[in-house]
Design an enzyme around this catalytic site. Structure first.
Site, PDB file in Angstrom:
ATOM      1  N   HIS A 127       0.778  -1.062   0.122  1.00 46.48           N
ATOM      2  CA  HIS A 127      -0.490  -0.032   0.465  1.00 46.48           C
ATOM      3  C   HIS A 127       0.948   1.337   0.211  1.00 46.48           C
ATOM      4  CE1 HIS A 127      -3.752   2.213   1.558  1.00 46.48           C
ATOM      5  NE2 HIS A 127      -2.536   3.209   1.920  1.00 46.48           N
ATOM      6  N   GLU A 128       1.848   1.228   0.642  1.00 47.40           N
ATOM      7  CA  GLU A 128       3.030   2.502   1.334  1.00 47.40           C
ATOM      8  C   GLU A 128       3.167   2.657   0.016  1.00 47.40           C
ATOM      9  OE1 GLU A 128       2.247   4.255   3.531  1.00 47.40           O
ATOM     10  OE2 GLU A 128       0.661   3.747   4.533  1.00 47.40           O
ATOM     11  N   HIS A 180       2.028   4.572  -2.810  1.00 46.01           N
ATOM     12  CA  HIS A 180       2.149   6.174  -2.248  1.00 46.01           C
ATOM     13  C   HIS A 180       3.845   6.705  -3.483  1.00 46.01           C
ATOM     14  CE1 HIS A 180      -1.676   6.667  -0.901  1.00 46.01           C
ATOM     15  NE2 HIS A 180      -1.216   5.590   0.184  1.00 46.01           N
TER      16      HIS A 180
END
Length: 350
Positions: free
Chosen positions: A17-18, A21
């Site tokens: 998920h990170e 980003h």
């Protein structure tokens, strides 16, 4: 050992998920200061690509700290070209969307692996025929295997169920009974039943239940690709509906689970083999993606709303408004996490 695997899986989902980003931020030239798995005190770290990669003490999430972006201090902005807040609103939205999209993509990969491994499916074999039902009137019997409906081959019980639920017109069934093949016509009747949220619904039904027989699906690469897409969509829709039912009170607050439940379920799945683990990992990954898209300040969805506001009114919301809304979002999220943990402990004590 299974609990260790569960924690590693959860950390991996957060990492991807990170990473979404991070990759999007770097693509738009944003300087990423910190990439952290977990919150709180730093346990270990190293520097690579001009970013500090670290593991923190509280494994309840993660974050990427970008230059010019700080929820705790919205005034900590930077006018440099490599700052998050100097990017156009649509670029910031892409950076914010990249995390949840990474979770959806990862879930798709898990489902694709399951598809190639031969997933189990409920066979279209009738286990029970309700008295005085359309099925009984049509002559269907326990043990009948449905081969096709209206000329379309049927491979799983879900396929049969979906066709019945979507039609009130007569259905032509090809049925295998023993060594013989029969062609029967059955007309679904609108009846009441309970959905997975225990709500009373009305839908077309014929009055049959599955036998419980399962079989291994052998899918081609093309079929596996389609299977992965369908399962990712179905899981996403289920999570969205669950959130909606929770907000409207259909699902009681007692059903909310916390990190203990997540780790426990994943640990149990580990004991049943890699396919079961992949299934629950995919479901949790979709969960992370959906929940982060909710329009709650402090989550990706909340920040997306701030940027959409800026795009519409041509003016960024005030630092004070962003700070207060974000603080309120964190209070809400911490309360939700506390409720989940309380429910977890309550279940363990029962």
């Amino acid at each position: 050992m299974s609990w260790i695997v569960a924690l590693l899986v959860l950390s991996a989902l957060i990492f991807f998920h990170e990473l979404g980003h991070y990759v999007a931020a770097r693509y738009f030239g944003v300087y990423v200061e910190v990439f952290s798995i977990g919150f709180g005190k730093k346990i270990a770290s190293f520097t690579w690509l001009n970013t500090r990669w670290q593991l923190s003490a509280i494994p309840l999430g993660g974050y990427v700290k970008m230059k010019g972006q700080d929820d705790a201090d919205p005034t900590a902005r930077s006018g440099d070209d490599d700052s998050y807040n100097t990017k156009k609103p649509w670029q910031r939205i892409v950076i914010l969307l990249a995390g949840p999209l990474a979770n959806f993509a990862l879930a798709w990969v898990f489902y694709f692996a399951i598809a190639l491994g031969g997933p189990q499916a409920l066979s279209p074999v009738i286990g029970k025929v309700v008295a005085d039902s359309p099925a009984q009137t049509a002559g269907l019997r326990q043990g009948d295997r449905v081969l096709s409906v209206n000329g379309e081959p049927i491979a799983t019980w879900n396929e049969l169920s979906d066709i019945i639920k979507s039609s009130e017109a007569p259905l032509s069934l090809q049925v295998e009974r023993g060594n013989a093949i029969y062609f029967l016509s059955v007309t679904p009747r609108i009846s009441e039943s309970k959905n997975i949220f225990k709500e009373t619904i009305r839908q077309p039904m014929v009055g049959i239940a599955p036998s419980g027989e399962v079989h291994t699906m052998r899918l081609s690469t093309v079929e596996a690709l389609a299977y992965a897409g369908e399962e990712t969509y179905a899981a996403s829709l289920l999570i969205f509906q669950s959130v909606q039912k929770l907000i409207t009170g259909v699902v009681p607050a007692e059903e909310i689970g916390g990190v203990v439940s997540i780790v426990s379920i994943t640990a149990d799945a580990t004991a049943y083999g890699w396919m079961s683990l992949c299934f629950f990992a995919a479901l949790i990954s979709v969960n992370l993606g959906v929940l982060n898209l909710l329009p709650i300040p402090a989550l990706d969805g909340g920040h997306i709303m701030f940027n959409l506001y800026e795009m519409i009114v041509r003016k960024a919301p005030s630092d004070e408004a962003v700070y207060r809304l974000t603080l309120g979002g964190w209070i809400f999220l911490l309360g939700l996490m506390g409720l989940g943990l309380y429910n977890d402990i309550t279940r363990m004590m029962q």
